[in-house]
Design a protein around this motif. Sequence first.
Motif, PDB file in Angstrom:
ATOM      1  N   PHE A 259       6.367  14.568   9.997  1.00 22.96           N
ATOM      2  CA  PHE A 259       7.099  13.313   9.855  1.00 22.96           C
ATOM      3  C   PHE A 259       6.666  12.270  10.878  1.00 22.96           C
ATOM      4  N   ALA A 260       6.435  12.694  12.120  1.00 22.96           N
ATOM      5  CA  ALA A 260       6.060  11.734  13.164  1.00 22.96           C
ATOM      6  C   ALA A 260       4.739  11.044  12.816  1.00 22.96           C
ATOM      7  N   SER A 261       3.760  11.813  12.357  1.00 18.89           N
ATOM      8  CA  SER A 261       2.472  11.218  11.990  1.00 18.89           C
ATOM      9  C   SER A 261       2.612  10.301  10.789  1.00 18.89           C
ATOM     10  N   TRP A 262       3.444  10.692   9.833  1.00 19.09           N
ATOM     11  CA  TRP A 262       3.620   9.865   8.647  1.00 19.09           C
ATOM     12  C   TRP A 262       4.337   8.560   8.993  1.00 19.09           C
ATOM     13  N   VAL A 263       5.359   8.640   9.836  1.00 15.35           N
ATOM     14  CA  VAL A 263       6.057   7.419  10.252  1.00 15.35           C
ATOM     15  C   VAL A 263       5.118   6.524  11.047  1.00 15.35           C
ATOM     16  N   ASN A 264       4.286   7.119  11.898  1.00 17.21           N
ATOM     17  CA  ASN A 264       3.316   6.325  12.656  1.00 17.21           C
ATOM     18  C   ASN A 264       2.336   5.611  11.736  1.00 17.21           C
TER      19      ASN A 264
ATOM     20  N   TYR B 116       0.361   2.238   5.669  1.00 14.34           N
ATOM     21  CA  TYR B 116       1.073   2.222   4.393  1.00 14.34           C
ATOM     22  C   TYR B 116       2.406   1.489   4.530  1.00 14.34           C
ATOM     23  N   ASP B 117       2.837   0.924   3.424  1.00 14.80           N
ATOM     24  CA  ASP B 117       4.169   0.342   3.344  1.00 14.80           C
ATOM     25  C   ASP B 117       5.193   1.363   2.857  1.00 14.80           C
ATOM     26  N   LEU B 118       4.721   2.333   2.094  1.00 11.82           N
ATOM     27  CA  LEU B 118       5.590   3.390   1.585  1.00 11.82           C
ATOM     28  C   LEU B 118       4.796   4.682   1.484  1.00 11.82           C
ATOM     29  N   ILE B 119       5.361   5.750   2.051  1.00 14.01           N
ATOM     30  CA  ILE B 119       4.866   7.107   1.835  1.00 14.01           C
ATOM     31  C   ILE B 119       5.999   7.852   1.150  1.00 14.01           C
ATOM     32  N   VAL B 120       5.727   8.358  -0.049  1.00 16.06           N
ATOM     33  CA  VAL B 120       6.782   8.960  -0.863  1.00 16.06           C
ATOM     34  C   VAL B 120       6.323  10.325  -1.351  1.00 16.06           C
ATOM     35  N   SER B 121       7.273  11.226  -1.521  1.00 18.70           N
ATOM     36  CA  SER B 121       6.938  12.554  -2.030  1.00 18.70           C
ATOM     37  C   SER B 121       8.067  13.043  -2.921  1.00 18.70           C
ATOM     38  N   ASN B 122       7.700  13.507  -4.101  1.00 14.03           N
ATOM     39  CA  ASN B 122       8.668  13.947  -5.099  1.00 14.03           C
ATOM     40  C   ASN B 122       8.490  15.437  -5.387  1.00 14.03           C
TER      41      ASN B 122
ATOM     42  N   THR C  11       8.632   2.517   4.740  1.00 10.06           N
ATOM     43  CA  THR C  11       9.579   3.570   4.376  1.00 10.06           C
ATOM     44  C   THR C  11       8.878   4.888   4.100  1.00 10.06           C
ATOM     45  N   LEU C  12       9.490   5.967   4.594  1.00  8.90           N
ATOM     46  CA  LEU C  12       9.154   7.337   4.213  1.00  8.90           C
ATOM     47  C   LEU C  12      10.298   7.835   3.341  1.00  8.90           C
ATOM     48  N   ALA C  13      10.002   8.261   2.122  1.00  7.33           N
ATOM     49  CA  ALA C  13      11.047   8.703   1.194  1.00  7.33           C
ATOM     50  C   ALA C  13      10.598   9.983   0.506  1.00  7.33           C
ATOM     51  N   PHE C  14      11.506  10.932   0.379  1.00  8.34           N
ATOM     52  CA  PHE C  14      11.151  12.175  -0.315  1.00  8.34           C
ATOM     53  C   PHE C  14      12.397  12.820  -0.900  1.00  8.34           C
ATOM     54  N   GLN C  15      12.171  13.673  -1.879  1.00  5.98           N
ATOM     55  CA  GLN C  15      13.226  14.549  -2.376  1.00  5.98           C
ATOM     56  C   GLN C  15      12.631  15.931  -2.595  1.00  5.98           C
TER      57      GLN C  15
ATOM     58  N   ARG D 229       0.878  -1.183   0.000  1.00  2.91           N
ATOM     59  CA  ARG D 229       0.000   0.000   0.000  1.00  2.91           C
ATOM     60  C   ARG D 229       0.908   1.224   0.000  1.00  2.91           C
ATOM     61  N   ILE D 230       0.734   2.100  -1.004  1.00  2.00           N
ATOM     62  CA  ILE D 230       1.659   3.214  -1.223  1.00  2.00           C
ATOM     63  C   ILE D 230       0.883   4.516  -1.363  1.00  2.00           C
ATOM     64  N   ALA D 231       1.400   5.590  -0.736  1.00  2.00           N
ATOM     65  CA  ALA D 231       0.867   6.942  -0.901  1.00  2.00           C
ATOM     66  C   ALA D 231       1.932   7.812  -1.548  1.00  2.00           C
ATOM     67  N   ASP D 232       1.539   8.549  -2.580  1.00  2.00           N
ATOM     68  CA  ASP D 232       2.421   9.503  -3.245  1.00  2.00           C
ATOM     69  C   ASP D 232       1.900  10.902  -2.944  1.00  2.00           C
TER      70      ASP D 232
END
Length: 285
Positions: free
Chosen positions: A139-144, A120-126, A151-155, A53-56
């Motif tokens: 970040f704390a809410s997203w990691v929770n 989620y398994d991945l929350i990503v932001s580009n 994984t939380l990943a962003f650039q 399950r992934i959120a972009d």
Amino acid sequence: MHADTAPARIPAPGSPSTPTWDPQQYLRHAGHRARPFLDLLNRIPELPARPARIADLGCGPGNVTALLAERWPEARITGFDLSPEMLRRADEEYAGPTAGGGRLDFRHGDLAHWLPEETYDLIVSNAALQWVPGHPGSFASWVNGLRPGGTLAFQVPGNFTAPSHRILAELCDTPRWRDRLAGHGARYVHLLEPAEYLARLIELGCSADVWETTYHQLLTGTDPVLDWVKGTALRPVLTRLGDDRAAVDLFLDEYREALREAYPPGPRGTVFPFRRIFAVARKEA
């Protein structure tokens, strides 16, 4: 920049503060814009669940969201964005079932207030969090909201002291434009340096990989740096000026002249250095 030689001020009618986005303009440099996401994607570890399950967050026109489906074809992926124009383009081009049995869908979402409503398994932001003041506070809410091992990943762009942005901020604050545009060219002081992002993510108990890269992009065509920023940093200014075509043309003429001096063309194009900041944070399994 040249001194303002005509200090007459432009009238300042009211206009919306949220930028109006142009998917077609944004995608004119799709290759350069997607490259940092591909570099980010290559550093994301395997996800803890299948199907994932992934959120972009800040999916824009959906072109990089589709790259997530290429890596995890069985995943259920949702792109969130605030722009109706971007969501419409994403929905038309990419929404629906994927080749591996997964699904892509797109929803309205304000990243300043977005909270995970499921695991989620991945929350990503580009290239989106630069538009969100105070985003490290989320970040704390997203990691929770991540599954253990997720994984939380962003650039984010890290070039806001570059000539393209410095000139824009200075121009917005000249006597001609100050009443109407002050502050619209300098909206990114809330971005952190890589070491600060690393510290925030480690404090949340994540194992984190944070780095930066400067891409020396070779842009072609007439006034290519202006064409680039029309899709991103210039959007708040163009939105503020609205349908005042005379003001838009005058502002672009002044900005174009300064950009030509800052980024002179070479025999094969114009070199446009672009610094990016990356982070991949894995929640403890």
